[in-house]
Scaffold this motif. Structure first.
Motif, PDB file in Angstrom:
ATOM      1  N   ALA A  14      63.340  -5.621  23.370  1.00  0.00           N
ATOM      2  CA  ALA A  14      64.284  -5.112  22.372  1.00  0.00           C
ATOM      3  C   ALA A  14      64.838  -3.729  22.741  1.00  0.00           C
ATOM      4  N   MET A  15      64.227  -3.066  23.704  1.00  0.00           N
ATOM      5  CA  MET A  15      64.663  -1.711  24.074  1.00  0.00           C
ATOM      6  C   MET A  15      65.943  -1.758  24.894  1.00  0.00           C
ATOM      7  N   PRO A  16      66.773  -0.737  24.717  1.00  0.00           N
ATOM      8  CA  PRO A  16      67.952  -0.637  25.593  1.00  0.00           C
ATOM      9  C   PRO A  16      67.495  -0.398  27.039  1.00  0.00           C
ATOM     10  N   ARG A  17      68.217  -0.972  27.968  1.00  0.00           N
ATOM     11  CA  ARG A  17      67.844  -0.831  29.392  1.00  0.00           C
ATOM     12  C   ARG A  17      67.748   0.628  29.831  1.00  0.00           C
ATOM     13  N   ASP A  18      68.614   1.470  29.282  1.00  0.00           N
ATOM     14  CA  ASP A  18      68.599   2.872  29.715  1.00  0.00           C
ATOM     15  C   ASP A  18      67.391   3.640  29.189  1.00  0.00           C
ATOM     16  N   ALA A  19      66.614   3.055  28.273  1.00  0.00           N
ATOM     17  CA  ALA A  19      65.400   3.699  27.765  1.00  0.00           C
ATOM     18  C   ALA A  19      64.173   3.361  28.618  1.00  0.00           C
ATOM     19  N   LEU A  20      64.293   2.363  29.475  1.00  0.00           N
ATOM     20  CA  LEU A  20      63.123   1.887  30.228  1.00  0.00           C
ATOM     21  C   LEU A  20      62.588   2.895  31.250  1.00  0.00           C
ATOM     22  N   PRO A  21      63.427   3.604  32.004  1.00  0.00           N
ATOM     23  CA  PRO A  21      62.862   4.591  32.930  1.00  0.00           C
ATOM     24  C   PRO A  21      62.031   5.665  32.223  1.00  0.00           C
ATOM     25  N   ASP A  22      62.519   6.145  31.081  1.00  0.00           N
ATOM     26  CA  ASP A  22      61.753   7.148  30.324  1.00  0.00           C
ATOM     27  C   ASP A  22      60.459   6.554  29.786  1.00  0.00           C
ATOM     28  N   LEU A  23      60.502   5.293  29.391  1.00  0.00           N
ATOM     29  CA  LEU A  23      59.288   4.621  28.922  1.00  0.00           C
ATOM     30  C   LEU A  23      58.236   4.605  30.019  1.00  0.00           C
ATOM     31  N   ILE A  24      58.630   4.179  31.212  1.00  0.00           N
ATOM     32  CA  ILE A  24      57.693   4.118  32.346  1.00  0.00           C
ATOM     33  C   ILE A  24      57.138   5.508  32.650  1.00  0.00           C
ATOM     34  N   THR A  25      58.006   6.505  32.653  1.00  0.00           N
ATOM     35  CA  THR A  25      57.571   7.882  32.935  1.00  0.00           C
ATOM     36  C   THR A  25      56.559   8.359  31.901  1.00  0.00           C
ATOM     37  N   THR A  26      56.849   8.112  30.632  1.00  0.00           N
ATOM     38  CA  THR A  26      55.959   8.542  29.551  1.00  0.00           C
ATOM     39  C   THR A  26      54.620   7.814  29.616  1.00  0.00           C
ATOM     40  N   LEU A  27      54.679   6.504  29.817  1.00  0.00           N
ATOM     41  CA  LEU A  27      53.428   5.740  29.900  1.00  0.00           C
ATOM     42  C   LEU A  27      52.584   6.195  31.083  1.00  0.00           C
ATOM     43  N   ARG A  28      53.235   6.444  32.208  1.00  0.00           N
ATOM     44  CA  ARG A  28      52.509   6.905  33.392  1.00  0.00           C
ATOM     45  C   ARG A  28      51.866   8.261  33.153  1.00  0.00           C
ATOM     46  N   ALA A  29      52.629   9.172  32.562  1.00  0.00           N
ATOM     47  CA  ALA A  29      52.134  10.525  32.313  1.00  0.00           C
ATOM     48  C   ALA A  29      50.957  10.529  31.342  1.00  0.00           C
ATOM     49  N   ASN A  30      50.938   9.565  30.443  1.00  0.00           N
ATOM     50  CA  ASN A  30      49.873   9.497  29.442  1.00  0.00           C
ATOM     51  C   ASN A  30      48.796   8.467  29.774  1.00  0.00           C
ATOM     52  N   ARG A  31      48.821   8.009  31.027  1.00  0.00           N
ATOM     53  CA  ARG A  31      47.813   7.060  31.518  1.00  0.00           C
ATOM     54  C   ARG A  31      47.780   5.770  30.686  1.00  0.00           C
ATOM     55  N   CYS A  32      48.950   5.322  30.271  1.00  0.00           N
ATOM     56  CA  CYS A  32      49.061   4.111  29.456  1.00  0.00           C
ATOM     57  C   CYS A  32      49.810   2.986  30.162  1.00  0.00           C
ATOM     58  N   LEU A  33      50.290   3.240  31.378  1.00  0.00           N
ATOM     59  CA  LEU A  33      51.031   2.198  32.090  1.00  0.00           C
ATOM     60  C   LEU A  33      50.114   1.031  32.460  1.00  0.00           C
ATOM     61  N   SER A  34      48.933   1.327  32.971  1.00  0.00           N
ATOM     62  CA  SER A  34      48.006   0.248  33.353  1.00  0.00           C
ATOM     63  C   SER A  34      47.596  -0.622  32.174  1.00  0.00           C
ATOM     64  N   PRO A  35      47.254  -0.039  31.007  1.00  0.00           N
ATOM     65  CA  PRO A  35      46.936  -0.901  29.863  1.00  0.00           C
ATOM     66  C   PRO A  35      48.106  -1.795  29.440  1.00  0.00           C
TER      67      PRO A  35
END
Length: 68
Positions: A14-35
């Motif tokens: 449901a997210m806009p495509r242009d929001a996905l890079p920031d999502l990945i960056t935020t999840l990575r920075a907060n150690r949430c990408l792997s979960p």
């Protein structure tokens, strides 16, 4: 510091495509990408066809290859 919300496949789709890079960056920075990836990969193995398709589509939308 607020807790990072880990999105599910429906939310990712449901997210806009242009929001996905920031999502990945935020999840990575907060150690949430792997979960999140673990949750999506679990979805690929689900007996539920809809969940499998959503997980595959979400991984594709994020730019990850998926053979499901």
């Amino acid at each position: 510091m607020p807790r990072t919300q880990i999105p599910n496949a429906r939310q990712i789709l449901a997210m806009p495509r242009d929001a996905l890079p920031d999502l990945i960056t935020t999840l990575r920075a907060n150690r949430c990408l792997s979960p999140m990836m673990e949750r999506l990969n679990d979805g690929l193995l689900s007996d539920d066809d809809d969940r499998r398709l959503r997980s595959s589509a979400a991984l594709d939308r994020l730019g990850f290859l998926c053979d499901a």
